[in-house]
Scaffold this active site. Structure first.
Site, short mmCIF file in Angstrom:
data_model
loop_
_atom_site.label_atom_id
_atom_site.label_comp_id
_atom_site.label_asym_id
_atom_site.label_seq_id
_atom_site.Cartn_x
_atom_site.Cartn_y
_atom_site.Cartn_z
N HIS A 108 -26.71 -21.00 16.74
CA HIS A 108 -25.62 -20.35 17.34
C HIS A 108 -26.00 -19.74 18.71
CE1 HIS A 108 -27.11 -17.08 15.23
NE2 HIS A 108 -26.71 -16.14 16.26
N ARG A 161 -35.88 -18.86 17.70
CA ARG A 161 -35.19 -19.49 18.84
C ARG A 161 -35.39 -21.02 18.97
NH1 ARG A 161 -36.98 -14.31 19.78
NH2 ARG A 161 -35.39 -12.62 20.27
N HIS A 181 -30.85 -17.25 12.18
CA HIS A 181 -31.36 -15.93 11.28
C HIS A 181 -31.99 -16.52 9.98
CE1 HIS A 181 -29.87 -13.83 14.79
NE2 HIS A 181 -28.75 -13.95 14.32
N GLN A 214 -30.14 -19.82 18.90
CA GLN A 214 -30.94 -19.15 17.58
C GLN A 214 -30.31 -19.41 16.47
OE1 GLN A 214 -29.52 -14.67 17.77
NE2 GLN A 214 -29.95 -15.40 20.00
N GLU A 226 -24.40 -11.77 10.75
CA GLU A 226 -23.72 -11.11 11.83
C GLU A 226 -22.21 -11.58 12.22
OE1 GLU A 226 -26.54 -11.68 15.02
OE2 GLU A 226 -25.29 -13.09 15.96
#
Length: 383
Positions: A251, A270, A94, A92, A129
């Protein structure tokens, strides 16, 4: 401060034993993938005053502090998790903040329900994240050098991979990576399934550096994400080490137990290793096609014993305290909201005794004194 009662999410990739072992409870036999701590509407923590969403909504400035509200708005800016991967998560990326805002607005205009399976943007926020390992932790992070990826694929001895190997030798590097990932994700499904099966057999035979990809193929036979994963850096974190994942960085987590913190968002695009929606054109628009070192982080220690994981964003700040036996109490009072999470030993936080996996929410400015023997993670914001 408020003791938190947290929801455990039973995603299929979750470990059946890691979170129960941390909490000191019997496994249920079902996967337990993530324990969420925070005020995300999908699974807010519960307190004696109501859900953390309700607590914050009732008086944002009191709970979050004026500086955090002025900077991030009237909601808790971060989400803290314990993540227990028993198998690979989806491959995936972001979006950055501008991309998230644009994508969310576009899907709103088109009337796509927020809970629709094919919706990409659940909110208008970005999702940087950080994952910090509690056990040895395997993951994939960022693109390899294209020549390294070419050698990895070539040594499998699979004839149908030769075109990808040739493409990876082209220049410039970003164009080579884009072409190969696009080719993998848009190939004929039946032909790709056969190629992945051959590659998986070769990975199993070769072992060593190929073992992670053999395991991925075992969980997702025939999935093009198996080949996409081989374009990425494989990383093995030791306990206490961390990875920061910014926008556009492909990642996936593969195995292990860790503490994860992120901006309060659920935006994920994804490209494989999942039965969920895959939007190839949108993903290719978001991915940053450049080779990069994964950049393993180790905490920076301060004189008061706080060990900080430095990141380039302000929505969250993660640190830990390793409290020695009979050590002095630490005053953790801050003008910003905090979640304190015990991961080892027993830590006294205010009037609460925290054992592994237990946590509290500390409103901005509230007294936060901790003592005991163990490891305590502290999540807050930079404001």
């Amino acid at each position: 401060m408020d003791r938190l009662d947290n929801t455990i999410r039973p995603y299929a990739w979750g470990s059946t034993t890691a979170i129960p072992q941390l909490l000191g409870v019997e496994p249920t036999g079902e996967p337990q993938a993530e324990m969420w701590m925070g005020a995300h509407p999908g699974a807010p923590s519960r307190t004696d005053r109501g859900t953390l969403v309700e607590v914050v909504d009732a008086d944002p400035e009191k709970e979050l502090g004026p500086a955090a509200v002025a900077r991030f708005g009237p909601r808790l800016p971060f989400l803290l998790k314990i993540l227990a991967a028993g198998g690979p998560l989806s491959l995936q990326v972001h979006p950055d903040l501008a991309q998230a805002q644009e994508g969310y607005a576009d899907e709103e205009r088109r009337g796509i329900p927020v809970d629709a399976p094919h919706r990409n943007y659940k909110d208008a926020n970005h999702k940087p994240e950080l994952i910090c390992a509690l056990t040895e932790f395997d993951g994939l992070c960022g693109f390899r050098d294209p020549l390294e990826a070419a050698a990895l694929l070539d040594d499998l001895g699979v004839d149908s991979l030769k075109p990808y190997v040739d493409l990876l030798h082209a220049h410039p590097e970003d164009a080579a990576l884009r072409e190969v990932l696009t080719a993998i994700l848009t190939a004929d499904p039946d032909e790709m399934s056969r190629t992945v099966a051959e590659a998986a057999t070769a990975c199993t035979r070769l072992g060593g550096a190929y073992a992670p990809y053999a395991d991925i193929a075992h969980h997702y036979p025939g999935d093009p994400g198996v080949l996409a994963a081989m374009l990425l850096n494989h990383v093995r974190l030791q306990p206490g080490e961390a990875l920061y994942l910014g926008a556009g960085i492909p990642h996936a987590y593969l195995n292990g137990l860790g503490v994860e913190i992120m901006a309060n968002s659920d935006n994920v695009l994804r490209c494989g290793l999942t039965p969920k929606h895959v939007d190839v054109p949108e993903l290719l628009r978001i991915v940053r096609f450049r080779p990069s070192d994964p950049g393993v982080l180790r905490p920076e220690a301060s004189p008061d014993g706080e060990e900080v994981y430095e990141t380039p964003i302000d929505e969250f700040r993660l640190s830990r305290y390793v409290l020695p036996e009979a050590g002095a109490a630490h005053d953790l009072t801050r003008p910003t909201p905090q979640i304190l999470l015990c991961t080892a030993g027993t830590v006294r936080a205010g009037e609460h005794d925290l054992t592994p996996g237990r946590s509290v929410f500390v409103p901005a400015g509230d007294k936060a004194e901790v003592s005991g023997t163990g490891t305590l993670f502290r999540a807050t914001v930079v404001a």
